[in-house]
Design a protein around this motif. Structure first.
Motif, PDB file in Angstrom:
ATOM      1  N   TRP A  72      -6.892  17.798  -6.385  1.00  0.00           N
ATOM      2  CA  TRP A  72      -6.957  16.460  -6.534  1.00  0.00           C
ATOM      3  C   TRP A  72      -5.848  15.873  -5.444  1.00  0.00           C
ATOM      4  CZ3 TRP A  72      -3.105  12.914  -8.241  1.00  0.00           C
ATOM      5  CH2 TRP A  72      -3.463  11.298  -8.247  1.00  0.00           C
ATOM      6  N   THR A  73      -4.752  16.348  -5.300  1.00  0.00           N
ATOM      7  CA  THR A  73      -3.760  16.130  -4.316  1.00  0.00           C
ATOM      8  C   THR A  73      -4.173  16.211  -2.948  1.00  0.00           C
ATOM      9  OG1 THR A  73      -2.047  16.594  -6.076  1.00  0.00           O
ATOM     10  CG2 THR A  73      -1.331  16.237  -3.756  1.00  0.00           C
TER      11      THR A  73
ATOM     12  N   LEU B 211      -6.478  13.196  -1.968  1.00  0.00           N
ATOM     13  CA  LEU B 211      -5.843  12.007  -1.908  1.00  0.00           C
ATOM     14  C   LEU B 211      -4.917  12.004  -0.432  1.00  0.00           C
ATOM     15  CD1 LEU B 211      -3.776  11.492  -5.419  1.00  0.00           C
ATOM     16  CD2 LEU B 211      -5.760  10.027  -4.278  1.00  0.00           C
TER      17      LEU B 211
ATOM     18  N   GLU C  43      -7.425  11.344   2.393  1.00  0.00           N
ATOM     19  CA  GLU C  43      -7.713  10.076   2.621  1.00  0.00           C
ATOM     20  C   GLU C  43      -6.492   9.269   3.295  1.00  0.00           C
ATOM     21  OE1 GLU C  43      -8.997   8.823  -1.308  1.00  0.00           O
ATOM     22  OE2 GLU C  43     -10.940   9.858  -1.169  1.00  0.00           O
ATOM     23  N   THR C  44      -5.280   9.718   2.802  1.00  0.00           N
ATOM     24  CA  THR C  44      -4.102   9.009   3.451  1.00  0.00           C
ATOM     25  C   THR C  44      -4.023   9.153   4.756  1.00  0.00           C
ATOM     26  OG1 THR C  44      -3.155   9.050   1.187  1.00  0.00           O
ATOM     27  CG2 THR C  44      -1.574   8.639   2.935  1.00  0.00           C
TER      28      THR C  44
ATOM     29  N   GLY D   9      -3.495   3.644   3.997  1.00  0.00           N
ATOM     30  CA  GLY D   9      -3.436   4.959   3.029  1.00  0.00           C
ATOM     31  C   GLY D   9      -2.186   5.157   2.252  1.00  0.00           C
TER      32      GLY D   9
ATOM     33  N   ARG E 267      -2.244   2.902  -0.729  1.00  0.00           N
ATOM     34  CA  ARG E 267      -2.995   3.340  -1.531  1.00  0.00           C
ATOM     35  C   ARG E 267      -2.899   4.589  -2.558  1.00  0.00           C
ATOM     36  NH1 ARG E 267      -7.067   2.511   1.651  1.00  0.00           N
ATOM     37  NH2 ARG E 267      -7.270   4.779   2.680  1.00  0.00           N
ATOM     38  N   LEU E 268      -2.069   5.716  -1.683  1.00  0.00           N
ATOM     39  CA  LEU E 268      -1.704   6.899  -2.445  1.00  0.00           C
ATOM     40  C   LEU E 268      -0.832   6.615  -3.583  1.00  0.00           C
ATOM     41  CD1 LEU E 268      -1.244  10.117  -2.578  1.00  0.00           C
ATOM     42  CD2 LEU E 268       0.452   9.823  -0.670  1.00  0.00           C
TER      43      LEU E 268
ATOM     44  N   HIS F 254      -2.694   5.036  -6.332  1.00  0.00           N
ATOM     45  CA  HIS F 254      -3.537   6.235  -7.239  1.00  0.00           C
ATOM     46  C   HIS F 254      -2.393   6.674  -7.885  1.00  0.00           C
ATOM     47  CE1 HIS F 254      -7.571   5.579  -5.823  1.00  0.00           C
ATOM     48  NE2 HIS F 254      -7.026   5.392  -4.394  1.00  0.00           N
ATOM     49  N   LEU F 255      -1.191   7.348  -7.401  1.00  0.00           N
ATOM     50  CA  LEU F 255      -0.309   8.062  -8.285  1.00  0.00           C
ATOM     51  C   LEU F 255       0.100   7.496  -9.334  1.00  0.00           C
ATOM     52  CD1 LEU F 255       1.640   9.913  -5.813  1.00  0.00           C
ATOM     53  CD2 LEU F 255      -0.285  10.815  -6.613  1.00  0.00           C
TER      54      LEU F 255
ATOM     55  N   ALA G  57       1.664  14.008   3.701  1.00  0.00           N
ATOM     56  CA  ALA G  57       0.938  12.868   3.806  1.00  0.00           C
ATOM     57  C   ALA G  57       1.378  11.961   4.967  1.00  0.00           C
ATOM     58  CB  ALA G  57       0.940  12.259   2.484  1.00  0.00           C
TER      59      ALA G  57
END
Length: 457
Positions: free
Chosen positions: A53-54, A57, A60-61, A68, A71-72, A75-76, A130
């Motif tokens: 999952w990470t 993310l 996408e970031t 990104g 948004r990260l 989500h977290l 990231a």
């Protein structure tokens, strides 16, 4: 001092507790090993999911570097805490920007450190780049370890409760099973005091029934033996009373013979002697007086011999050596086919009636046994006066005592009783070449100067 002994019930209880404790320890060790493996697999699986999952993310970031990162973080914060993992976000300078919240499952509680160290699996910490953020994913097995600790505590509590129940049940069962031992102990205690009136019942337990049956047989046997001993003691007491009565009657008869018949014979001899002196000129009367004098002399000899057998005078007078020698001569006259050798030491001190009579009765019984049972052709009698002791020995060359003397040998029993009454010693030995050796030693407090001065035939 003897170490204090523990009861059988305590020992069995300790052994049972030790066995159950070993089983409990073995079970706990197996459970710990299997639970640690289970926690490892659970945390590892959760870490794989969190990593995937990470990774999504992060990818996408990185594709949208403008929006990104924001948004990260959104989500977290929306996801919150990942199962069995702790997630952190750090700025390039190392400042921590985000930490996943604490678990709401059993909050504020943790397993003991020693338990957690043993149960927590070793898994690597994952780092994700990231862009301007660094994501750290740390495996966290604290909740699974806490569950394991709670399960262990509950299991140990249940096991200890069961162990206590089993111990109490075992103690109760042992108490009931060993209760007959108290009755057996009481019976043995009464037996040790000489009372065998108690008999043990059946306990419907094979081992205890065998013990009870063995004790009952032993008690019956000892009861019979004690009854026989009592009868034997009564018989011996009766025999001693009869013997004492016979000896008293012998003394009375001897006294009457000596006082009445002896004096009468002496008077007749005196009268016949006076007639003999005054009848020289009357041949017929003179011959009758001589015949009367000769007959009275024979009567005196006969009375003297009877008195010697009834009551040897030397036994009373203390001249025991002469009494022994006289009896040996008298016995030899009745048994001319058995050669007797009698050697005595002179008695320089009175022995007393009881001691002298005991020696003579031992001699009489020994020689009677030689004549009746031994088949001997020669016998040796030896009397010695040692310092503080009178020793009488009778040896023959006959058959000796049989290996198993018959219980009816009352003569030997009487000899033992006479010697025991005077606290002496009596021994019977069968020589290897045949024959019996009777040795009696009786205490006689005399001085060393009055001990034996030699032997005379």
């Amino acid at each position: 001092m003897h170490a204090r002994s523990t009861t059988l019930g305590t020992r069995v209880g300790l052994v049972l507790a030790a066995v159950l404790a070993l089983v409990l320890l073995a079970g706990t060790g197996w459970w710990v090993r299997e639970t640690r493996k289970s926690i490892h697999e659970e945390v590892l699986a959760a870490s794989h999911v969190a990593q995937q999952w990470t990774t999504v993310l992060v990818s996408e970031t990185l594709r949208d570097r403008a929006d990104g990162p924001e948004r990260l973080m959104t989500h977290l914060r929306a996801v919150g805490r990942l199962r069995a993992n702790q997630l952190e976000v750090h700025a390039p300078d190392g400042t921590r920007l985000y930490v996943s919240p604490e678990s709401t499952y059993k909050p504020g509680r943790f397993a003991p450190e020693w338990f957690a160290e043993r149960m927590t699996p070793t898994l690597p910490v994952r780092h994700f780049d990231a862009g301007d953020r660094q994501i750290v994913l740390r495996p966290d097995a604290s909740r699974a370890v806490l569950d394991a600790w709670d399960d262990l505590a509950a299991g140990l509590g249940t096991a200890l409760a069961l162990l206590l129940i089993v111990a109490l049940a075992a103690r109760f069962a042992l108490h009931r099973a060993l209760a007959p031992l108290a009755q057996i102990d009481a019976a043995l205690t009464r037996g040790a005091d000489g009372r065998f009136d108690l008999r043990l019942p059946g306990y419907r337990v094979a081992e205890l029934d065998r013990v009870a049956a063995s004790y009952n047989r032993l008690a019956d046997t000892l009861d019979d033996t004690r009854a026989q001993n009592l009868r034997l003691e009564e018989d011996q007491a009766f025999a001693r009373a009869v013997q004492a009565r016979l000896e008293e009657e012998r003394r009375v008869i001897a006294r009457e013979l000596h006082d009445e018949l002896g004096q009468a014979i002496t008077a007749v001899r005196a009268i016949s002697g006076a007639i003999l002196q005054r009848s020289d000129n009357q041949p017929q009367l003179h011959g009758s007086a001589q015949a009367i004098l000769a007959m009275t002399g024979q009567m005196q000899d006969g009375v003297r011999a009877i008195l010697q057998r009834l009551r040897p005078a030397s036994a009373d007078a203390g001249q025991l050596d002469r009494a022994v020698a006289d009896y040996c001569r008298l016995w030899s006259g009745h048994h001319p086919d058995i050669r007797i050798e009698c050697r005595t030491a002179p008695a320089n001190a009175p022995t007393g009636e009881a001691l002298g009579l005991t020696v003579l009765r031992l001699l009489q019984e020994s020689l009677t046994n030689v004549a009746r049972h031994s088949g001997a052709t020669q016998v040796e009698v030896r009397l010695e006066f040692q310092p503080g002791t009178i020793a009488l020995e009778v040896r023959d060359n006959g058959r000796g005592l049989p290996p198993d003397p018959r219980p009816g040998r009352y003569g030997i029993t009487g000899m033992r009783e006479r010697v025991a009454d005077l606290h002496g010693e009596l021994e019977f030995h069968t020589s290897p070449g045949g024959g019996l050796h009777v040795s009696a030693r009786l205490p006689h407090p005399i001085s060393s100067e009055e001990s034996l001065h030699g032997l005379q035939s």
